[in-house]
Every structure is written in structure tokens, then in C-alpha cells.
Design a protein around this motif. Structure first.
Motif, short mmCIF file in Angstrom:
data_model
loop_
_atom_site.label_atom_id
_atom_site.label_comp_id
_atom_site.label_asym_id
_atom_site.label_seq_id
_atom_site.Cartn_x
_atom_site.Cartn_y
_atom_site.Cartn_z
N GLN A 51 0.67 -1.10 0.03
CA GLN A 51 -0.09 -0.05 -0.04
C GLN A 51 0.93 1.44 -0.02
O GLN A 51 1.96 1.30 1.31
CB GLN A 51 -1.01 -0.14 1.28
CG GLN A 51 -1.85 1.02 0.57
CD GLN A 51 -3.32 1.41 1.92
OE1 GLN A 51 -2.12 1.76 3.60
NE2 GLN A 51 -3.69 0.80 2.25
N VAL A 61 -4.64 4.47 -5.51
CA VAL A 61 -5.36 3.66 -6.34
C VAL A 61 -5.04 3.33 -8.09
O VAL A 61 -4.06 5.04 -8.57
CB VAL A 61 -5.91 3.77 -5.72
CG1 VAL A 61 -7.90 3.07 -6.60
CG2 VAL A 61 -6.88 4.09 -4.05
N HIS A 62 -5.50 3.09 -8.33
CA HIS A 62 -5.30 2.79 -9.25
C HIS A 62 -5.98 1.76 -11.18
O HIS A 62 -6.20 0.18 -10.12
CB HIS A 62 -3.64 2.10 -10.64
CG HIS A 62 -3.34 0.88 -10.15
ND1 HIS A 62 -3.04 0.57 -8.78
CD2 HIS A 62 -3.17 -0.66 -10.42
CE1 HIS A 62 -2.29 -0.31 -8.79
NE2 HIS A 62 -3.04 -1.27 -9.64
N TYR A 75 -9.71 -1.95 -10.80
CA TYR A 75 -9.24 -1.65 -9.82
C TYR A 75 -8.41 -2.19 -8.49
O TYR A 75 -8.43 -3.71 -8.02
CB TYR A 75 -9.71 -0.44 -8.89
CG TYR A 75 -10.91 0.31 -10.12
CD1 TYR A 75 -9.62 1.86 -10.31
CD2 TYR A 75 -11.75 0.50 -10.58
CE1 TYR A 75 -10.55 2.89 -10.88
CE2 TYR A 75 -12.85 0.79 -11.41
CZ TYR A 75 -11.98 2.58 -11.78
OH TYR A 75 -11.97 3.40 -12.51
N ASP A 76 -7.27 -1.21 -7.98
CA ASP A 76 -6.61 -2.48 -6.89
C ASP A 76 -6.03 -1.14 -6.10
O ASP A 76 -5.93 0.57 -6.78
CB ASP A 76 -5.15 -2.77 -8.09
CG ASP A 76 -4.65 -3.87 -6.72
OD1 ASP A 76 -4.56 -4.07 -5.49
OD2 ASP A 76 -4.02 -4.26 -7.25
N MET A 77 -6.19 -1.33 -5.06
CA MET A 77 -4.88 -0.19 -4.07
C MET A 77 -4.01 -0.70 -3.89
O MET A 77 -3.68 -0.26 -2.43
CB MET A 77 -6.05 0.10 -2.82
CG MET A 77 -6.80 -0.87 -1.66
SD MET A 77 -7.74 -2.41 -2.49
CE MET A 77 -9.27 -2.18 -1.91
N HIS A 148 -4.90 6.65 -12.75
CA HIS A 148 -3.85 6.63 -10.86
C HIS A 148 -4.32 7.52 -10.29
O HIS A 148 -4.78 8.61 -11.06
CB HIS A 148 -2.91 6.44 -11.26
CG HIS A 148 -1.75 7.06 -11.46
ND1 HIS A 148 -2.25 7.21 -12.37
CD2 HIS A 148 -1.60 8.39 -10.75
CE1 HIS A 148 -1.16 8.49 -12.97
NE2 HIS A 148 -0.13 8.72 -11.71
N LEU A 156 -11.45 6.21 -0.35
CA LEU A 156 -11.85 4.68 -0.72
C LEU A 156 -12.19 3.81 -0.49
O LEU A 156 -13.60 2.28 -1.10
CB LEU A 156 -10.17 4.19 -0.06
CG LEU A 156 -9.92 3.14 -0.62
CD1 LEU A 156 -9.38 2.53 -1.64
CD2 LEU A 156 -8.66 2.87 -0.59
N TRP A 165 -12.42 -4.90 -8.38
CA TRP A 165 -12.13 -4.42 -7.43
C TRP A 165 -11.01 -5.92 -7.98
O TRP A 165 -11.55 -6.50 -7.76
CB TRP A 165 -11.60 -3.98 -6.05
CG TRP A 165 -12.17 -3.10 -5.74
CD1 TRP A 165 -13.39 -2.34 -5.22
CD2 TRP A 165 -11.11 -2.23 -5.53
NE1 TRP A 165 -14.38 -1.18 -4.98
CE2 TRP A 165 -11.93 -0.81 -5.04
CE3 TRP A 165 -9.42 -1.62 -5.95
CZ2 TRP A 165 -12.07 0.85 -5.27
CZ3 TRP A 165 -9.46 -0.17 -5.59
CH2 TRP A 165 -10.19 0.77 -4.87
N TYR A 173 -6.76 -5.76 1.20
CA TYR A 173 -7.62 -4.59 1.84
C TYR A 173 -7.71 -4.98 3.60
O TYR A 173 -7.86 -4.25 4.10
CB TYR A 173 -8.03 -4.23 1.06
CG TYR A 173 -8.39 -2.59 1.25
CD1 TYR A 173 -7.70 -1.33 1.61
CD2 TYR A 173 -9.85 -2.37 1.54
CE1 TYR A 173 -7.81 -0.27 1.77
CE2 TYR A 173 -10.39 -0.75 1.97
CZ TYR A 173 -9.29 -0.49 2.89
OH TYR A 173 -10.04 1.30 2.82
#
Length: 190
Positions: A51, A61-62, A75-77, A148, A156, A165, A173
Motif C-alpha cells: 500500500q 489507487v489504480h 481497480y487495485d489499492m 491512477h 477509498l 476490484w 485490503y
């Protein structure tokens, strides 16, 4: 935390040829195999999730590009990926964070915890969760990242039900939130 579908540069090895450690349910190395074989056979391996937060404490985040082989356009954090054969989780976390954020000179990501991720379809990987502060301007790889931004924790949380996600990142997460809730001092953001 998977390879791209773009072909490698001429003369460069394919991501599918990268050698990974194969591990057991206790995260002990039991063999080695190319990444393509690991994925095709569902062999347990190692991954890192990092992270990344900016100087204001917002989370990177992207959205993955639609050309990604696995989890396209999701999406991914976290930033991260697979741990190479013989590579430590710590080294992989720094390497992946710098590669995916498009920066050099990051501090070493701080290890938080690890868990065995299981996708429900017979695939599993050991997942080491880290965090890092990135005060540098980011320049993510356009082949990997379609969009991003840095979001506050509240932003978030608001996006969780609305955006699709990557499942392993979402699992990491949720575990990270629980980790921080159990021990706020140990799990406070970097």
C-alpha cells in the motif's frame, strides 16, 4: 498480481518464463517453476502487496489496463506482484513498488503481515502485505496502469462498493483494515 499480456521487448525474457519459488501451505519452498507453469497448474507461490501513500497520507489507487492478462480493467489499492525465485519478500516489495509507481529511491516498504490467499477455484499464494510512503511524483507504466490517483481513506472506502476490484487486492485490503483495527499503533499508516 499477475503478468501483463504485452509481448516482451525483443530479446527480453517473457514474464511467463520468470522462475518462481513454489511453496507449501506453510510457505516453505518445495520447488521452482516458470511463472507460466505456476499459473497454468495453480501452484502455490509468493506475492507482495504494497500500500503506497503519498506525503499527505492518501492511498495510491489504480485501474489496470484492458490488455492485462489477468484482472483486466479492474481497480487495485496495492502495487505489487510475484516474488522471484530466491528473492525475499522485502526485496520484491521494494522492486515492485518502484516499478509500478515508476520511481526510484523509495524507502524500504514496512512489512505488516502475511496470509495465505485462496481464490476459491483451487489457486492460492502466500501474500506479504507492506506499506510505503512515496513522496516522489509517480509515473506508472502506461502498459500496466490505465488510470491512477491518490485517494483519502474515506474516498477509498466510498469507492469499494462501486468499483470492481482485483479479488486478491480486496482480500488483502480487508485483512489490512482488520489488522489496523486490532492494533492501531502497530498498524497505523506509514
Amino acid at each position: 498480481m499477475t503478468p501483463t499480456s504485452e509481448p516482451p521487448a525483443e530479446g527480453a525474457p517473457s514474464p511467463a518464463d520468470e522462475i518462481l519459488d513454489v511453496v507449501d501451505e506453510h510457505d516453505r519452498v518445495v520447488g521452482r517453476a516458470p511463472r507460466g507453469e505456476v499459473y497454468a497448474k495453480g501452484l502455490r507461490h509468493r506475492c507482495v502487496f504494497v500500500q503506497a501513500r503519498d506525503a499527505e497520507g492518501r492511498v495510491f489507487v489504480h485501474r489496470r489496463t484492458p490488455t492485462k492478462l489477468v484482472f483486466p480493467s479492474l481497480y487495485d489499492m496495492f502495487v505489487g506482484g510475484v516474488v522471484g525465485a530466491g528473492e525475499s519478500y522485502a526485496s520484491a516489495a521494494l522492486r515492485e513498488a518502484e516499478e509500478e509507481l515508476g520511481v526510484t529511491g523509495l524507502p524500504a516498504p514496512r512489512f505488516l503481515f502475511s496470509f495465505l490467499y485462496e481464490d476459491g477455484a483451487g489457486n492460492s499464494w502466500w501474500s506479504a502485505v507492506h506499506e510505503v510512503r512515496c513522496a516522489l511524483p509517480v509515473s506508472p507504466q502506461v502498459e500496466e496502469v490505465a488510470w491512477h490517483d491518490f485517494l483519502t481513506d474515506a474516498e477509498l472506502e466510498r469507492r469499494l462498493p462501486d468499483w470492481e476490484w482485483v479479488p486478491d487486492g480486496l482480500a488483502a485490503y480487508r485483512r489490512l483494515r482488520a489488522f489496523r483495527a486490532e492494533d492501531p499503533a502497530a498498524g497505523s499508516p506509514a
